[in-house]
Design an enzyme around this catalytic site. Structure first.
Site, mmCIF file in Angstrom:
data_model
loop_
_atom_site.group_PDB
_atom_site.id
_atom_site.type_symbol
_atom_site.label_atom_id
_atom_site.label_comp_id
_atom_site.label_asym_id
_atom_site.label_seq_id
_atom_site.Cartn_x
_atom_site.Cartn_y
_atom_site.Cartn_z
ATOM 1 N N TYR A 100 0.841 -1.210 0.000
ATOM 2 C CA TYR A 100 0.000 0.000 0.000
ATOM 3 C C TYR A 100 0.868 1.250 0.000
ATOM 4 O O TYR A 100 0.618 2.211 -0.720
ATOM 5 C CB TYR A 100 -0.942 -0.005 1.215
ATOM 6 C CG TYR A 100 -2.320 -0.493 0.855
ATOM 7 C CD1 TYR A 100 -2.543 -1.837 0.552
ATOM 8 C CD2 TYR A 100 -3.396 0.387 0.783
ATOM 9 C CE1 TYR A 100 -3.794 -2.283 0.189
ATOM 10 C CE2 TYR A 100 -4.652 -0.050 0.418
ATOM 11 C CZ TYR A 100 -4.838 -1.393 0.129
ATOM 12 O OH TYR A 100 -6.090 -1.822 -0.235
ATOM 13 N N THR A 313 -15.650 -1.870 1.972
ATOM 14 C CA THR A 313 -14.406 -1.465 1.314
ATOM 15 C C THR A 313 -14.596 -1.051 -0.153
ATOM 16 O O THR A 313 -14.142 0.023 -0.546
ATOM 17 C CB THR A 313 -13.374 -2.615 1.405
ATOM 18 O OG1 THR A 313 -13.129 -2.853 2.785
ATOM 19 C CG2 THR A 313 -12.086 -2.279 0.698
ATOM 20 N N HIS A 437 -24.532 -27.898 -14.523
ATOM 21 C CA HIS A 437 -24.833 -29.071 -13.716
ATOM 22 C C HIS A 437 -23.595 -29.934 -13.510
ATOM 23 O O HIS A 437 -22.808 -30.070 -14.436
ATOM 24 C CB HIS A 437 -25.921 -29.881 -14.430
ATOM 25 C CG HIS A 437 -26.383 -31.056 -13.646
ATOM 26 N ND1 HIS A 437 -27.182 -30.932 -12.529
ATOM 27 C CD2 HIS A 437 -26.152 -32.387 -13.814
ATOM 28 C CE1 HIS A 437 -27.431 -32.140 -12.043
ATOM 29 N NE2 HIS A 437 -26.813 -33.031 -12.794
#
Ligand code: NDP
Length: 454
Positions: A100, A313, A437
């Protein structure tokens, strides 16, 4: 023309603030600074979604081992080693925190790793005493856990402390019936903690569809959590040995190794200088903003949980991005808060998008398509886990107004359903879609008869 040190100063290095800063600087060329007093990444990365989801994975492996044995694997289930997990968790959070920081700096953002407050509409004061002038201020300080009086100073935990435990307690009382309480109860029970979850209301997950609430409550109980609804604390006492004696409205008194308050989150505005700068705050402390995230003080904006719009968020990130485009990109963007999907990471997970049956019914006639069944994976081993798929359909237009799922992986499923609902899909669109399926989610396109209409 007045000159400022920066074009934008962002207070808070969480999801919303970092996105706004990166876009304003990296894409729109603004001179941007940011202050973060704790750890870059904010609640989601450091003490919310990310560590929580990693704990969900850790917790789920216990049940997976039992399942593997039922499927024929010769396995022996040991105890969960919290310290081994903590070690890895800390390393991962350090990695994300660095990422970050690096990403913001690479985009040209200057980061001050200290507290900042608003001194006036164009000045931010740093904890070290420096004043910094700025054309715009973005408040992105998020929320903080709320512990009701008179329990605030007893030393009980909140979600902030959950990820910092040195060891897991043997027993825990979890207060609340919202996202954090339900997720924490399932995680800890799955890790071997004996959990009691106490909720003051009629049913957990208030605000969610009632069938989803009932289904999750049954699943939580079935996995061993002592879920007590219509129950609240009347007293809580910390004992000399560090445990807690809790008495509830029904008069029962029990001792728990630890207590965790998951009783909501409040906007993180204390001491920020907002009121002094003239910024309007709502009664719950939330920063009041218009549809462009601008406060009543033209140079000050706010995004994310501190505005208490939708506390998620991706919503904070979206608001931060819209803010940067609006103020620095020359293209006004209103954040879109319609049809926001969400997931509660209980076991099994719950996912929801659009209107609940109750809210849709209040708007007009609806048809409800719903099925509750044991998925193949668990019915094979006679496990009780059941899935729920529910579509809320407008009886006049056939538009699908809401989709509610409780199932393993519901968080993943609801993301895809959200695309269809956002596009305005009708029940007939669902009906024309070929089933995949064998899956659980094929039930979403195979429900032909309404369970009820009105
Ligand atoms: P929530 O608002 O979801 O739940 C708070 C709970 O505490 C409610 O059950 C509430 O009861 C109860 N409560 C509030 N005050 C008191 C009180 N004085 N005494 C007893 N009980 C009380 O908050 P959380 O803290 O769980 O989560 C905060 C937000 O964070 C969520 O709303 C969500 O937006 C976000 N979040 C999202 C997650 C996700 O996306 N998976 C995970 C975690 C958090 P009542 O219902 O009666 O008001």
């Amino acid at each position: 023309m007045t000159s400022f040190d920066y074009d934008l100063f962002v207070i808070g290095g969480g999801s919303g603030g970092v996105r706004a800063a990166r876009i304003a600087s990296g894409e729109h060329g603004a001179k941007v600074a940011m202050a973060e007093e704790y750890r870059m990444g904010g609640t989601c990365v450091i003490r919310g979604c990310v560590p929580k989801k990693l704990m969900v994975f850790a917790s789920g492996h216990g049940a997976a081992i039992d399942e593997a044995a039922a499927y024929g694997w010769q396995v022996e289930k040991g105890r969960f080693d919290w310290s081994a997990f903590r070690h890895r968790l800390d390393a991962e959070l350090n990695r994300l925190e660095s990422a970050y920081t690096r990403n913001a700096e690479t985009a040209g953002v200057t980061i001050f790793h200290q507290r900042a407050t608003v001194a006036d509409p164009h000045t931010v004061r740093l904890a070290d005493g420096r004043n910094i002038t700025t054309r715009h201020i973005l408040i992105a300080t998020g929320g903080t856990p709320f512990v009701p009086e008179p329990y605030a100073d007893l030393g009980a935990m909140t979600s902030n402390e959950l990820f910092l435990l040195d060891r897991l307690p043997n027993s825990m009382l979890v207060l609340g019936g919202g996202f954090i309480a339900c997720e924490t109860a399932c995680i800890l029970q799955g890790l071997g903690v004996q959990v009691t979850q106490m909720y003051r209301g009629r049913q957990i997950l208030r605000g969610f569809d009632q069938d989803l609430q009932e289904h999750v409550a049954a699943a939580i109980t079935q996995q061993g959590v002592k879920l007590e609804v219509n129950t609240n604390l009347t007293s809580l006492e910390k004992l000399a040995d560090g445990r807690f004696r809790a008495t509830c409205t029904q008069g029962r008194t029990r001792v728990h190794d630890a207590v965790l308050f998951a009783t909501g989150r409040r906007p993180n505005v204390d001491g920020l200088g907002l009121a002094e700068a003239g910024v309007a705050l709502a009664g719950n402390g939330a920063v009041v903003v218009d549809e462009y995230s601008q406060t009543n003080i033209p140079s000050i904006y706010a995004v994310g949980d501190v505005t208490k719009r939708i506390q998620l968020t991706p919503v904070a990130i979206h608001e931060g991005h819209a803010f940067a485009d609006t103020v620095f990109g020359g293209s006004p963007v209103k954040p879109d808060h319609d049809m926001v999907a969400g997931a509660v990471f209980t076991r099994p997970e719950a996912g929801s998008v659009g209107l609940t049956e109750e809210r849709a019914r209040a708007r007009g006639p609806v048809q409800i398509y719903m099925t509750s069944f044991r998925p193949m994976q668990t019915s094979f081993i006679d496990a009780e886990t059941k899935a729920l798929m529910k579509l809320v359909v407008c009886a006049n237009t056939r538009r699908v107004l809401g989709c509610h799922i409780v199932a393993p992986g519901a968080g993943e499923l609801i993301q895809i359903a959200a695309v269809a609902l956002k596009m305005g899909a009708t029940k007939d669109d669902f009906d024309r879609t070929m089933a995949v399926h064998p899956t659980m989610s094929e039930e979403l396109v195979l429900m032909r008869q309404p369970a009820r209409s009105s």
